[in-house]
Design a protein around this motif. Structure first.
Motif, short mmCIF file in Angstrom:
data_model
loop_
_atom_site.label_atom_id
_atom_site.label_comp_id
_atom_site.label_asym_id
_atom_site.label_seq_id
_atom_site.Cartn_x
_atom_site.Cartn_y
_atom_site.Cartn_z
N MET A 144 0.84 -1.20 0.00
CA MET A 144 0.00 0.00 0.00
C MET A 144 0.87 1.25 0.00
O MET A 144 1.95 1.26 0.57
CB MET A 144 -0.91 0.02 1.23
N SER A 145 0.41 2.31 -0.62
CA SER A 145 1.16 3.54 -0.64
C SER A 145 0.89 4.41 0.58
O SER A 145 1.62 5.34 0.85
CB SER A 145 0.85 4.34 -1.91
N LYS A 146 -0.18 4.07 1.31
CA LYS A 146 -0.51 4.84 2.51
C LYS A 146 -0.34 3.98 3.76
O LYS A 146 -0.72 2.82 3.79
CB LYS A 146 -1.94 5.36 2.45
N ILE A 147 0.25 4.59 4.78
CA ILE A 147 0.43 3.91 6.07
C ILE A 147 -0.03 4.85 7.16
O ILE A 147 0.36 6.02 7.19
CB ILE A 147 1.91 3.53 6.30
N GLY A 201 2.89 7.66 0.28
CA GLY A 201 4.06 7.51 -0.58
C GLY A 201 5.34 7.71 0.21
O GLY A 201 5.60 7.00 1.18
N THR A 202 6.12 8.69 -0.16
CA THR A 202 7.41 8.92 0.50
C THR A 202 7.36 10.03 1.53
O THR A 202 8.38 10.36 2.14
CB THR A 202 8.48 9.31 -0.56
N THR A 203 6.16 10.58 1.77
CA THR A 203 6.04 11.81 2.55
C THR A 203 5.05 11.66 3.69
O THR A 203 4.08 10.90 3.60
CB THR A 203 5.59 12.97 1.63
N GLY A 207 4.41 17.14 5.17
CA GLY A 207 5.26 17.63 4.10
C GLY A 207 6.70 17.19 4.18
O GLY A 207 7.46 17.39 3.24
N GLU A 208 7.09 16.59 5.29
CA GLU A 208 8.48 16.14 5.45
C GLU A 208 8.65 14.71 4.93
O GLU A 208 7.69 13.94 4.89
CB GLU A 208 8.89 16.19 6.92
N PRO A 209 9.88 14.33 4.54
CA PRO A 209 10.12 12.94 4.12
C PRO A 209 9.77 11.96 5.23
O PRO A 209 10.03 12.23 6.41
CB PRO A 209 11.62 12.92 3.81
N ALA A 210 9.20 10.84 4.85
CA ALA A 210 8.76 9.85 5.85
C ALA A 210 9.91 8.94 6.25
O ALA A 210 9.91 7.73 5.98
CB ALA A 210 7.58 9.05 5.29
N ASN A 211 10.92 9.52 6.89
CA ASN A 211 12.02 8.79 7.49
C ASN A 211 11.76 8.75 8.99
O ASN A 211 11.94 9.76 9.68
CB ASN A 211 13.36 9.47 7.19
N HIS A 258 9.83 -0.51 14.37
CA HIS A 258 9.60 -0.18 12.96
C HIS A 258 10.57 0.92 12.51
O HIS A 258 10.87 1.84 13.29
CB HIS A 258 8.18 0.33 12.72
N THR A 259 11.04 0.80 11.29
CA THR A 259 11.81 1.86 10.65
C THR A 259 11.27 2.06 9.24
O THR A 259 11.02 1.08 8.53
CB THR A 259 13.31 1.50 10.57
N TRP A 260 11.08 3.33 8.86
CA TRP A 260 10.62 3.65 7.51
C TRP A 260 11.62 4.56 6.83
O TRP A 260 12.04 5.58 7.40
CB TRP A 260 9.26 4.36 7.53
N LEU A 261 12.03 4.20 5.63
CA LEU A 261 12.91 5.03 4.81
C LEU A 261 12.10 5.55 3.63
O LEU A 261 11.70 4.79 2.76
CB LEU A 261 14.10 4.21 4.31
N ARG A 262 11.82 6.86 3.66
CA ARG A 262 10.97 7.48 2.64
C ARG A 262 9.68 6.70 2.42
O ARG A 262 9.27 6.43 1.30
CB ARG A 262 11.75 7.67 1.33
N GLY A 263 9.05 6.33 3.53
CA GLY A 263 7.76 5.67 3.50
C GLY A 263 7.81 4.17 3.28
O GLY A 263 6.78 3.49 3.40
#
Length: 428
Positions: A1-4, A23-25, A372-376, A413-418
């Motif tokens: 999925m693109s949304k979390i 996505g990535t944000t 608006g920030e990167p999803a790191n 959990h760790t997310w790198l750009r989503g």
């Protein structure tokens, strides 16, 4: 999925909120966000931090793949909550050319568990005699901004001055391994009561402090940036504090092991406690904690230094120096800084994500947890306590000083750009 949807997380340890990744944000942060069309991660009050950034990692590739590779090192980083690491230059061949730093950078891109930013050598071959290709490494695809001969000190004052002058042109920073070599010949551990009783060669605090004093004055003279690697003594803290009071552009790091362990452990003669700089005294440990809390020391950096079994399972004098640290760093910081009341989780985020990203110019990392920030991002179960078992490490090496020791906290959990790199404590 693109949304979390991360539901019910304590953002920076504050009130529980939901965080929606699209996505990535990061798309939204707030209470009661709709879960429609999103994969839901139930945080249940776990602490959500920006992805951690390590300014001091040894990935060993190329040349010492028996210790670590970019793949295994970045897997260890993701397990520890890191989304970006800076890879030190003491590889084989040394990362002193654009070709080598680009190789390391591309390996990081290929493996994808975290971003890898190579650190370039200050001098050719780490030999301290001739400046390396600083400009070429900066202009390469890797875009190197941090330079260090870590493992060795740039002990020649003229070479150090020239390096500071050179990197100033593009806003780079020289990260100094502060160790006067003439004062540490044959040194095996911290110089003090324990070294005298054990009959081991002493490593005096002044060997570190004298180089830091020289380099902050050089940085002031040149008007350039200097960063002090793995600061370890109370005296070093006072020098950095003085330099900052004068407006000198100096930053400093401390390792997790120097926040927790002391030279008393060397009485076991277990080479797992052999590290550079050496474990110091309890007085030094408390000074380092206070300096990290008040901002004199800017960041925590792991100095993750993997070694194969045969390089540590030997007599003390022959053993390699170094400890792995990526997978235990956050737990040690919780033990020494958060659970003692010296830092809150927002302070941890500053010292383990925001500040190292600023110092190293890590684009997209060390950003606020806001829309608006990167999803790191990193999710931490702060209520967890468990015994450290190196058999479960993602790192190729097992030279941890914490085996069997109970530590708090666990990255779930760790997310790198989503993209999830770690889910429920397991690498994806």
């Amino acid at each position: 999925m693109s949304k979390i949807l991360i539901r019910g997380a304590k953002v920076l340890g504050g009130e529980q909120q939901d965080v929606l990744i699209d996505g990535t944000t990061i798309a939204q942060v707030g209470a009661g966000l709709p879960a429609e069309g999103a994969e839901v991660v139930e945080a249940d009050g776990k602490v959500l931090l920006p992805g951690l950034v390590d300014l001091h990692t040894h990935l060993r590739e190329p040349g010492r793949e028996d210790s670590e590779t970019v793949l295994t090192g970045t897997r260890a980083a993701a397990s520890g909550g890191y989304t970006a690491v800076f890879a030190m230059a003491n590889t084989f061949p040394v990362a002193d050319t654009a070709g080598v730093v680009e190789q390391v950078w591309r390996l990081g891109k290929e493996h994808g568990y975290c971003d890898v930013q190579p650190i370039g050598a200050v001098t050719v071959g780490l030999e301290g005699r001739k400046l390396a290709e600083l400009g070429a490494m900066h202009e390469s695809a890797a875009g190197v901004t941090v330079f260090s001969d870590d493992g060795k000190c740039v002990d020649d004052a003229v070479i150090m001055r020239r390096a500071l002058e050179y990197v100033k042109a593009f806003g780079g920073v020289v990260a100094q391994h502060a160790q006067e070599p003439r004062l540490t010949e044959g040194a095996q551990m911290n110089e003090g009561i324990v070294s005298a009783e054990l009959g081991l060669g002493g490593w005096p605090a002044v060997a570190e402090e004298s180089i830091i004093a020289r380099d902050v004055l050089l940085a002031e003279h040149v008007g350039s940036r200097v960063h002090i690697c793995h600061l370890s003594t109370a005296g070093s803290v006072e020098i950095v504090r003085w330099a900052k009071s004068r407006g000198i552009d100096v930053t400093a790091e401390v390792t997790p092991h120097h926040l927790l362990l002391t030279d008393e452990l060397v009485r076991t003669y277990n080479p797992v406690y052999k590290v550079n700089p050496p474990l110091r005294t309890e007085r030094d440990v408390f000074a380092l904690r206070e300096a990290l809390a008040d901002g004199t020391i800017d960041i925590v950096a792991t100095d993750h230094a993997p070694h194969p079994h045969e390089d540590k399972d030997c007599e003390w004098a022959a053993a390699a120096m170094g400890m792995v640290g990526l997978e235990t760093a956050l737990s040690v910081v919780q033990e020494t800084m958060v659970d003692t009341g010296l830092l809150d989780w927002a302070g941890v985020a500053e010292r383990m994500s925001l500040a190292p990203a600023r110092i190293g110019r890590a684009t997209g990392h060390g950003r606020p947890v806001s829309a608006g920030e990167p999803a790191n991002l990193t999710l931490v179960d702060t209520e967890y306590r468990g015994s450290v078992d190196p058999a479960g490490f993602a790192s190729r090496s097992r030279n941890t000083p914490y085996e069997g020791r109970e530590l708090p906290g666990r990255v779930t959990h760790t997310w790198l750009r989503g993209k999830a790199t770690l889910v429920d404590g397991k690498l994806t």
